[in-house]
Structure formats: C-alpha cells, structure tokens
Design a protein around this motif. Sequence first.
Motif, PDB file in Angstrom:
ATOM      1  N   ILE A 181     -62.270  65.979 -58.902  1.00  0.00           N
ATOM      2  CA  ILE A 181     -62.995  65.724 -60.149  1.00  0.00           C
ATOM      3  C   ILE A 181     -62.093  65.945 -61.361  1.00  0.00           C
ATOM      4  O   ILE A 181     -62.075  65.129 -62.284  1.00  0.00           O
ATOM      5  CB  ILE A 181     -64.259  66.596 -60.218  1.00  0.00           C
ATOM      6  N   PHE A 182     -61.335  67.045 -61.365  1.00  0.00           N
ATOM      7  CA  PHE A 182     -60.445  67.296 -62.493  1.00  0.00           C
ATOM      8  C   PHE A 182     -59.361  66.227 -62.595  1.00  0.00           C
ATOM      9  O   PHE A 182     -58.991  65.816 -63.692  1.00  0.00           O
ATOM     10  CB  PHE A 182     -59.801  68.685 -62.376  1.00  0.00           C
TER      11      PHE A 182
ATOM     12  N   SER B  47     -59.508  63.034 -61.494  1.00  0.00           N
ATOM     13  CA  SER B  47     -59.977  61.685 -61.783  1.00  0.00           C
ATOM     14  C   SER B  47     -60.805  61.573 -63.060  1.00  0.00           C
ATOM     15  O   SER B  47     -60.751  60.564 -63.741  1.00  0.00           O
ATOM     16  CB  SER B  47     -60.793  61.155 -60.601  1.00  0.00           C
ATOM     17  N   ARG B  48     -61.574  62.602 -63.385  1.00  0.00           N
ATOM     18  CA  ARG B  48     -62.494  62.511 -64.532  1.00  0.00           C
ATOM     19  C   ARG B  48     -62.032  63.255 -65.770  1.00  0.00           C
ATOM     20  O   ARG B  48     -62.582  63.045 -66.841  1.00  0.00           O
ATOM     21  CB  ARG B  48     -63.871  63.047 -64.137  1.00  0.00           C
ATOM     22  N   GLY B  49     -61.107  64.178 -65.612  1.00  0.00           N
ATOM     23  CA  GLY B  49     -60.617  64.910 -66.772  1.00  0.00           C
ATOM     24  C   GLY B  49     -61.280  66.270 -66.942  1.00  0.00           C
ATOM     25  O   GLY B  49     -62.243  66.607 -66.251  1.00  0.00           O
TER      26      GLY B  49
ATOM     27  N   THR C  96     -65.411  66.647 -67.945  1.00  0.00           N
ATOM     28  CA  THR C  96     -66.333  66.539 -66.815  1.00  0.00           C
ATOM     29  C   THR C  96     -66.095  67.674 -65.824  1.00  0.00           C
ATOM     30  O   THR C  96     -67.031  68.177 -65.209  1.00  0.00           O
ATOM     31  CB  THR C  96     -66.162  65.187 -66.109  1.00  0.00           C
ATOM     32  N   GLY C  97     -64.851  68.088 -65.680  1.00  0.00           N
ATOM     33  CA  GLY C  97     -64.520  69.184 -64.770  1.00  0.00           C
ATOM     34  C   GLY C  97     -65.210  70.480 -65.151  1.00  0.00           C
ATOM     35  O   GLY C  97     -65.644  71.242 -64.287  1.00  0.00           O
TER      36      GLY C  97
ATOM     37  N   PHE D  99     -68.741  70.509 -63.883  1.00  0.00           N
ATOM     38  CA  PHE D  99     -68.802  70.806 -62.453  1.00  0.00           C
ATOM     39  C   PHE D  99     -68.436  72.257 -62.167  1.00  0.00           C
ATOM     40  O   PHE D  99     -68.900  72.824 -61.178  1.00  0.00           O
ATOM     41  CB  PHE D  99     -67.903  69.843 -61.671  1.00  0.00           C
TER      42      PHE D  99
END
Length: 71
Positions: free
Chosen positions: A25-26, A28-30, A33-34, A37
């Motif tokens: 997640i970190f 791919s999404r930055g 967003t991380g 989560f």
Amino acid sequence: MLRLRNYWIYSAGLGVVWAIALLIIFASRGPATGRVFLLVFGRFCIGWVSTTIARFVYPPPKRWGAMQHIS
C-alpha cells in the motif's frame, strides 16, 4: 502438522501478511493512503491484543463428552 496449529503461529502469520500489505500500500498508493491503513492496522492490533488477553483469562470449556461421564 497438528503441532503447527498454534495461536502464536497464526499471530505471526497475520503479522507477516499485514507487513506485506502495508508495504504494498505504501509503495503503490503513497504515504497519505498508507497512514489511513496504519490506523486500520492499529485498531486491528488493539482488538487482537484484547482477544489474546481474553483467551488466557477465560480458557475454553472442557469438551462436552467428558462432562457426560460424571453422573
């Protein structure tokens, strides 16, 4: 295989899966967003610790089959 059915092994497996998911997640999404989560993960950890404490304070009851022979 039965000796691998252990609560601590299951907990370690969950930790590995969460670590991999958070890394993906970190990456791919930055970080924005991380962080969301990470909050979800923190709340999951609070619940996991709560259930772990409950498992030790209130162990499961004995099997019903053993109770039938007491009469």
